[in-house]
Scaffold this motif. Sequence first.
Motif, short mmCIF file in Angstrom:
data_model
loop_
_atom_site.label_atom_id
_atom_site.label_comp_id
_atom_site.label_asym_id
_atom_site.label_seq_id
_atom_site.Cartn_x
_atom_site.Cartn_y
_atom_site.Cartn_z
N GLN A 204 19.41 -40.92 56.98
CA GLN A 204 19.34 -40.78 55.53
C GLN A 204 20.76 -40.53 55.02
OE1 GLN A 204 15.54 -39.56 53.61
NE2 GLN A 204 15.71 -37.85 55.07
N ALA A 205 21.08 -41.08 53.82
CA ALA A 205 22.43 -40.97 53.30
C ALA A 205 22.40 -40.77 51.80
CB ALA A 205 23.24 -42.22 53.64
N LYS A 206 23.43 -40.07 51.30
CA LYS A 206 23.61 -39.81 49.88
C LYS A 206 25.10 -39.84 49.59
CE LYS A 206 21.89 -36.73 46.23
NZ LYS A 206 21.06 -35.52 45.97
N ALA A 207 25.50 -40.42 48.43
CA ALA A 207 26.92 -40.57 48.11
C ALA A 207 27.28 -39.74 46.89
CB ALA A 207 27.24 -42.04 47.87
N TYR A 208 28.51 -39.21 46.91
CA TYR A 208 29.00 -38.33 45.85
C TYR A 208 30.37 -38.83 45.37
CZ TYR A 208 25.50 -34.93 47.51
OH TYR A 208 24.34 -34.29 47.89
N LYS A 209 30.63 -38.60 44.06
CA LYS A 209 31.96 -38.84 43.52
C LYS A 209 32.14 -37.93 42.31
CE LYS A 209 35.19 -42.33 41.82
NZ LYS A 209 35.41 -43.77 41.50
N THR A 210 33.29 -37.28 42.23
CA THR A 210 33.56 -36.35 41.14
C THR A 210 33.44 -37.06 39.79
OG1 THR A 210 35.07 -35.09 42.56
CG2 THR A 210 35.27 -34.77 40.17
N GLY A 211 32.72 -36.44 38.86
CA GLY A 211 32.56 -37.01 37.53
C GLY A 211 31.36 -37.90 37.37
N LEU A 212 30.67 -38.24 38.48
CA LEU A 212 29.49 -39.10 38.44
C LEU A 212 28.30 -38.36 39.04
CD1 LEU A 212 30.90 -42.55 39.64
CD2 LEU A 212 30.62 -41.74 37.30
N VAL B 182 34.28 -71.57 16.57
CA VAL B 182 33.27 -70.51 16.60
C VAL B 182 33.36 -69.85 17.96
CG1 VAL B 182 30.82 -69.97 16.54
CG2 VAL B 182 31.75 -71.72 15.00
N ASP B 183 33.48 -68.53 17.99
CA ASP B 183 33.61 -67.80 19.26
C ASP B 183 32.88 -66.47 19.12
OD1 ASP B 183 34.26 -66.98 21.75
OD2 ASP B 183 36.40 -66.67 21.37
N LEU B 184 31.59 -66.47 19.44
CA LEU B 184 30.76 -65.27 19.33
C LEU B 184 30.67 -64.58 20.68
CD1 LEU B 184 27.84 -66.72 17.19
CD2 LEU B 184 29.93 -65.61 16.40
N ASP B 185 30.85 -63.29 20.69
CA ASP B 185 30.87 -62.50 21.93
C ASP B 185 30.33 -61.12 21.60
OD1 ASP B 185 31.39 -61.02 24.17
OD2 ASP B 185 33.48 -61.64 24.37
N GLU B 186 29.15 -60.79 22.11
CA GLU B 186 28.54 -59.51 21.79
C GLU B 186 28.09 -58.80 23.07
OE1 GLU B 186 25.32 -60.06 19.13
OE2 GLU B 186 26.56 -60.83 17.48
N ILE B 187 28.20 -57.49 23.07
CA ILE B 187 27.62 -56.67 24.13
C ILE B 187 26.13 -56.52 23.85
CG2 ILE B 187 27.58 -54.37 25.17
CD1 ILE B 187 30.56 -54.17 24.59
N VAL B 188 25.31 -56.92 24.82
CA VAL B 188 23.86 -56.81 24.67
C VAL B 188 23.40 -55.41 25.09
CG1 VAL B 188 21.64 -57.76 25.37
CG2 VAL B 188 23.61 -59.28 25.06
N ILE B 189 23.86 -54.98 26.27
CA ILE B 189 23.48 -53.67 26.77
C ILE B 189 24.48 -53.25 27.82
CG2 ILE B 189 21.96 -54.63 28.54
CD1 ILE B 189 20.11 -52.20 28.14
N GLN B 190 24.68 -51.93 27.96
CA GLN B 190 25.57 -51.37 28.98
C GLN B 190 24.86 -50.24 29.72
OE1 GLN B 190 28.83 -50.33 26.26
NE2 GLN B 190 30.13 -51.74 27.41
N ALA B 191 25.40 -49.92 30.90
CA ALA B 191 24.87 -48.77 31.64
C ALA B 191 25.08 -47.51 30.80
CB ALA B 191 25.58 -48.64 32.98
N ASP B 192 24.04 -46.70 30.70
CA ASP B 192 24.16 -45.47 29.91
C ASP B 192 24.07 -44.22 30.79
OD1 ASP B 192 20.75 -45.57 28.59
OD2 ASP B 192 21.55 -45.61 30.62
N GLU B 193 23.97 -44.40 32.13
CA GLU B 193 23.97 -43.26 33.05
C GLU B 193 24.94 -43.58 34.17
OE1 GLU B 193 20.98 -40.67 35.92
OE2 GLU B 193 20.20 -42.22 34.62
N TYR B 194 25.93 -42.73 34.35
CA TYR B 194 27.01 -42.99 35.29
C TYR B 194 26.67 -42.35 36.63
CZ TYR B 194 28.91 -43.95 30.74
OH TYR B 194 29.08 -44.44 29.48
N GLN B 195 26.03 -43.14 37.50
CA GLN B 195 25.52 -42.65 38.78
C GLN B 195 26.15 -43.45 39.91
OE1 GLN B 195 21.33 -43.28 39.57
NE2 GLN B 195 21.20 -41.34 40.67
N VAL B 196 26.46 -42.78 40.99
CA VAL B 196 27.00 -43.44 42.17
C VAL B 196 25.96 -44.40 42.74
CG1 VAL B 196 27.94 -43.07 44.50
CG2 VAL B 196 28.43 -41.42 42.68
N ALA B 197 26.42 -45.57 43.20
CA ALA B 197 25.51 -46.56 43.77
C ALA B 197 24.85 -46.03 45.04
CB ALA B 197 26.27 -47.84 44.06
#
Length: 821
Positions: free
Chosen positions: A454-462, A382-397
Amino acid sequence: MKKTNFFISVFMLLALVLMAFSCNKKPTEPEDQILDPIVAEETVVIPSDVVNNIIEVTDGHIVFPSDVDPSYYQVGKILVSEPSTAAPNGFLRKVLSHTTNRNQIVVHTEQARLEDAFEQLHLNITEELKTSDISSTQALIKGITFTQDAKTPDFFNYRFSEDINLDNNVVLTVDGVLNLSLGFAIEAKINRANGLHYLLSRSSIRSSGGVDIDVNGGFECVTSIELIRHNFAPRSYLIPSASPSQPPVPIVIATQMTIFLDIDANGEARAIAGLATTASVSSSLIYEKPNWSNTQTGRLIHTHLMPDIGGPMNVTVGAGPLFEINFFGAPGPFADTRKWMNYDADTANDPWWTLRGGCYLDSGVRFDALGYQADHTVEKIVDLDEIVIQADEYQVATPTFDPPGGSYPGAQYVSISCATSGATIYYTTNGSTPTHYSTEYTEPVLVAQDATLQAKAYKTGLAPSLISNAAYSITDTWIVAIPTFSPPGGTYTTSLNVTIGCATSGATIRYTTNGQEPTAASSLYSAPIAISHNTTLKAKAFKTNWMPSSTGSADYTINITTPGQMVYVQGGTYTMGDTHGFDGQYAPPHTITVDSFSIGKYLVMQSEFEAIMGSNPSQGHGIGDSNPVYSVSWFKAIKYCNLRSMDEGLTPVYTIAGTTNPLYWGEEPTINDPVWCAAICDWDANGYRLPTEAEWEYAARGGTDTYDFLYSGSDDLDAVSWHSGNSGGTTHVVGSKLPNGLGIYDMSGNLFEWCWDWLDSYYYNYSPTHNPRGPASGEYRIGRGGSWHYEDYYHRVACRMSHRPGNIYPDYGFRVCRSAN
């Protein structure tokens, strides 16, 4: 040192129904008729009054008083017993022979099977385990608590807490609760024609609980921890005989359960999350002679809290029981299950974090006491493996500051970082809102007066990060003094121990030995640094609320000459013994310090040996001037060492019968001659000798704990060793594989190598910590390193072998060593 907080709170609610083994007749096959048991003619049930007088029971024999009934030790008889003082799990044995020893009858036996004891049997047992059935409990960590409730004996309740020490003074703390209920069913069918031809073994496990993990700083941990072990009282199931003259035959079953906690975690992060899971799984292993098949089903239901994850990490935590059923103390069916959860956060991924939950089950049958079938195991049936939840907003840390905002009596260099790889950070120092038009962060920011960053981070596509801020109040500025080195940099003909100092009281010194710029995360200076090769040593000093010092630097050139084909090994401290979790004579791992010495770059070659001894004993497994010499006893090896020392004008090391001249020793004995076994070693003499076991392992590890390879110089056995899988059954020219980090060849493979020490399997438990040289006496001398004739297990740097010193073997040779006088 920068620290981030990491905290995982996992609440696991399980309802597991695990069918480790489930054997059912095929739908097209009629059920077997249930037949009365027929006990084999050879089966003898030992009466209780005789059992209570048995003197001893071991794996290979049963000792009766001399007046025992002779029918109990007739060859071929199958002896069956209920539990007793001498045999707590009873026994099921086949008589092989017997001997008489004074007033005792020693019956030599082997493990028998149920199909030996019965010509016909239909066994059907069902049990629910209860806490009241436990005969013994062993807590395997200090922080485990097992609670029994007389009102609910079906439930096993645990609470545990364990601190795991990681590198860099980081401690991983694990707390949890686990509640279990368990049961099993066994059905077996035996007949004259087919023996054991049908087996049904079913386990049921229901569980609920939770686990908390807490760690500060960067972490990496892969471990499986045994928390607690229960042994359950043996149960005797009496099988009636068809003959009134035969007593019932007992079948004794005992169970054992061990609770495991598995952790596989790495990262540098802070995370808070919760997970509740209900799991229902089932599996079947079906044995219908001679075929196996299996089926499985499973279902998971999850509820969760939204994770708050502050950086890269990957953490898997699993908990559950290994459940084993034994017949007459011999292994039978087993089931091993884990309910697990996993958090994986990596800002380079899309999505950047994922929470998973699952459950797996390994199951199998060992046939030691059941029948003459091969053991069968199915991993992860028996090998059960399920995704419970994932990030749904792609934001820079969100960026972070080190040191954090606060009041400081001196100027600060503030580092700004972002967990999102490839992100660009923009910052301000006047409290204004940062944008991508603000100052780009490229190096630590000097804060010498009051300021709000104060600081803010940027990355193309996020999406851009949230804004982070930190306010600093600076009252004064102090700078730590630059570190100094003693002796100073320069050219030396011996290895050095370099001391680093700093004139600023209370300063902490960090250093590097590879020419890189030291930082607050570099190695902490706490003791003189051993320099044995060309090295650029750099150091920087730090003190809380002070500006770090400038970097001090010193270049050392080391020109050490060593005799012949010898390699100089700078003395030091290392962890000796098994550091990879194997069992055997090479545990426990323990800290050892050895003085400097020189050791042969190669095994002693046949040409070298013949030049000193006048003959070459090697035959049949590789002949050549550059092949290592073999078929050399330990006695002949020390004789060679003294003769070579005398030939080169050195002081011989070994004394036998009051003389160091081997011409007066006579021929080497082939037995443990007491005169030769009493050989004395002069550790201060400058001649050749065999290495001690501690010197040998230190050299094999490259004179360091840093890499901790399985084999000498690598984890890839083929790269450094001639072994049974690649040697072709022969020795090979020395130095034809890669060397270890000290430039020494063949310390794994080609030939086992004699060492000075006598063998004591428990020596690691009491050996000295400085220059251990083995027990004062013994029967066997140590051999190390593996050979062309053996597989990978024996080639590990921690593995110990031994033989009598007078014996010769075609895969034993030696290398020489000299004290560093």
